[in-house]
Design an enzyme around this catalytic site. Sequence first.
Site, PDB file in Angstrom:
ATOM      1  CE  LYS B  79      -4.054   1.921   2.665  1.00 55.79           C
ATOM      2  NZ  LYS B  79      -4.909   1.801   3.156  1.00 55.79           N
ATOM      3  CB  SER B 154      -7.925   4.181   2.817  1.00 53.04           C
ATOM      4  OG  SER B 154      -7.461   2.759   3.846  1.00 53.04           O
ATOM      5  CB  SER B 178      -8.778   1.267   5.817  1.00 48.73           C
ATOM      6  OG  SER B 178      -9.152   2.375   5.682  1.00 48.73           O
TER       7      SER B 178
END
Lengths: 477, 486
Positions: B79, B154, B178
């Site tokens: 990420k 997210s 997330s």
Amino acid sequence: MEWETVIGLEIHAQLATRSKIFSGASTAYGAEPNTQACLVDLGMPGVLPVLNEGAVRMAIKFGLAINAQIAPRSVFARKNYFYPDLPKGYQISQFELPVVGHGQVTIDLEDGQRKVIGVTRAHLEEDAGKSLHEDFHGMTGIDLNRAGTPLLEIVSEPDMRSAKEAVAYMKKIHALVRYLEICDGNMQEGSFRCDANVSVRPKGQHAFGTRAEIKNINSFRFVERAINYEVERQIDVLEGGGKVVQETRLYDPDKGETRSMRGKEDSHDYRYFPDPDLLPLEIAADTIEAVRATLPELPDAKRSRFVDHYGLPEYDATVLTASRELADYFEAVAKACGEAKLAANWVMGELSGALNKAGLEITESPVSSDALSGLLARIIDKTISGKIAKEVFEAMWNGEGDADRVIEQKGLRQITDSSAIEAAIDAVIAANPTQLEQYRGGKDKLFGFFVGQVMKATQGKANPAQLNELLKQKLDG
Amino acid sequence: MKELHQQSVAELAAGLARGDFSSVELTEALLARIAQHDDRLNSYISVTAERALEQARAADSARAAGQAGPLTGVPLAHKDIFCTRGIRTSCGSKMLDTFISPYDATVVERLDRAGMVMLGKTNMDEFAMGSSNETSFYGPVRNPWDTETVPGGSSGGSAAAVAARLAPIATGTDTGGSIRQPAALCGITGLKPTYGVVSRYGMIAFASSLDQAGPMGRSAEDCALLLGAMAGFDERDSTSLDRPVDDYTATLETPLDGLRIGLPQEFFGDGLDGEVARVIDEAVAELRRLGAEPVEISLPNTALAVPTYYVVAPAECSSNLSRFDGVRFGHRCDAPRDLEDLYKRSRGEGFGAEVKRRIMIGTYALSSGYYDAYYLKAQKLRRLISDDFRAAFAQCDVIAGPTAPTPAFRLGEKADDPVTMYLSDIYTIAVNLAGLPALSMPAGFSQGLPVGLQLIGNYFSEARLLGVAHRYQQATDWHTRSPDGF
């Protein structure tokens, strides 16, 4: 109307750790800009603070020295505000739960009285960097070497009633942190600085007046001047029918005045909240005891001991314990020569005078404690007189060797041979028949004249006590 | 042999160990897939092909030298919230579009050391603030199951990349759901560990007391493998826990006999999509067949979790994001007139709308005069929410329920309605407030879109959660499904 001044100080003492409070970067002063700022100090995305245990121990040490409660649990909080030399946009400090609770110190006033000043709290925090406004042509340079340097903020009660008391308090804290070896006390480098909260009120009134905070004062002299200026300014305002406004002011040492920096309405809302990156600081009782065991003898205890053990007057003991280094120097001399009062006189007199004149610290003295005790030993064993000793001291200060060497080279050894002194006396008496007659006729004062003449003849080296005795015999005989 | 991109991490590790293929071949195959398919998904912000091949070559050499570990040569995606030295670390924001990190996050460093190969940095909601991956400066990520829907957020890029087989596994972070919510919406398995199990050093902070990194993979077994390499004490993170790392793979086969599965009534009430409810019921029935015993429980303060979170998280983020001021790194406005202009325009231009909204909420909540009513009150509620879980774990071993109230929603559907968007994390947020571990795994479909089952455990029960999920995945094949067209 008669006014009373009320002063409280917030002292920032930079803790003498090798690395920063939340990172491993060095705290050494004077490096090239931004060479001692690591990722954490730069506030890089993703970095996290890790508390320096050494800084905590130093805070505990201070707390114990002022008889304060050490909080078993204290909390680091974020103080949020934007400034270019504050990399994270917040300063990590302590707010609601500081590491050191209420304590006190005793200060000496000029009239010989003592006064207890309360310390509200002391807390750990990180310093910001520096903004450099010169040499950047309309821009500002940022040096983050200082960012993250550990500070102990020591907050006093509003217990001081004059600038002199404030200075005495500040000096006391200064001596204390240096005794504890937790701060180098260097005020020029900003290692020890203070903010002064100053207000005035009609004498007898209980409620405090509105205060102004004077920021970042970095010398004892400036503290006294800034407060005195501010007190007069506030009294002028009040007597002119005006009101003192709560504000932050700056002291300008060049102009000797304080001026407004920002008013209450511009004061920041710091939005303090507990720093979620740091766990609450928990201090176990045995950690406190372990730190207590490392406490040195503190100034007040040392002063009492100097009075009791060495029989020094209070005044001498107070002067000699003003710094740990001075006290250590005195004590080394006193022990080596065995006459404490003589040692005290010399350390406070000739030595301190010479150091002041040369602008040197006791630790930089060209005459070591060993060397000074060597000189005093020659006074004690009557090799030289006190007067000659001053001449020897001067030569030692100038690097001409130790006392014995100077005495030898300059031929300053005192004459203690009675026959030599007698011969000199006889010669003087023979050369001054008129004075002899007058003396014997009752003019006692002429005794001094004869002493002077003999001293002159022996280049000051005649043992004064022997000279007195022999001269008296001859003159009266 | 299954195509390389269809193999799990466990399978890839075995294949590499046997010498069926090299890490370079594997990495090339995946880079080719990313080049071929990611235009439709936008799951990567940066593809680091050169570095990946370099790492793959190093992994192959290490293996040849007999120095390979269990994950050596296995590719993954990070990420873009994890700092990677020498590589742009954007956090999905214009603010950091030009930010080349000078250092590696602990997670990155550990996985590098384990010999893993980084394919690239995945897309995400800006500063991890969002539940749909629509707040990214780099544009929305699309859900590979239906590219008109969102992947969740997210960690939407990581979820979409793993689901579309553009990465065998990926890292994610979870502040309020997330990892789990995008895992559910994309049909993969994702675990948020107990707060403090994985180091936060080098993970760009959103809400420090809630943020936690974890694995996002195809199966519980894969997540167990990656977590084992990610977890562990880090002296650079004061909130990381100094305890030995569990062997997450050792207990995967533990039978579920007698396992008490708590079903919180609050997770099955209003707001839960009927189809999702049906899938969850079936998943619970399957767990019962495997030996588990469902028990009814209650988490009475569930409704307070979202409002509590939306005080705590913005408060912390308002402070965490202060460092993005245009002074030292990140976006700086052109020709600032003065300091205030520099701050206002740099931040005004660098941050997107959702980030600004949360900074403002947080600033307000911490302001003098409001602090007690908001921040302090939220901290008290946080304790109540934790107490709910403590009480629940006296009655059950693991809590089960839906991860999200609905399957993936359409792009743009909730973008203009923040509160509705916030409610898509209603089942996940309480877990972060309590600091507990939880995972989401695929449990079926609703109208062609994946549905996730959430399992919440007590502190440090990651191995247990992964074991339950693994047994379930051995009995079912939902986790092996992959979207058509990828």
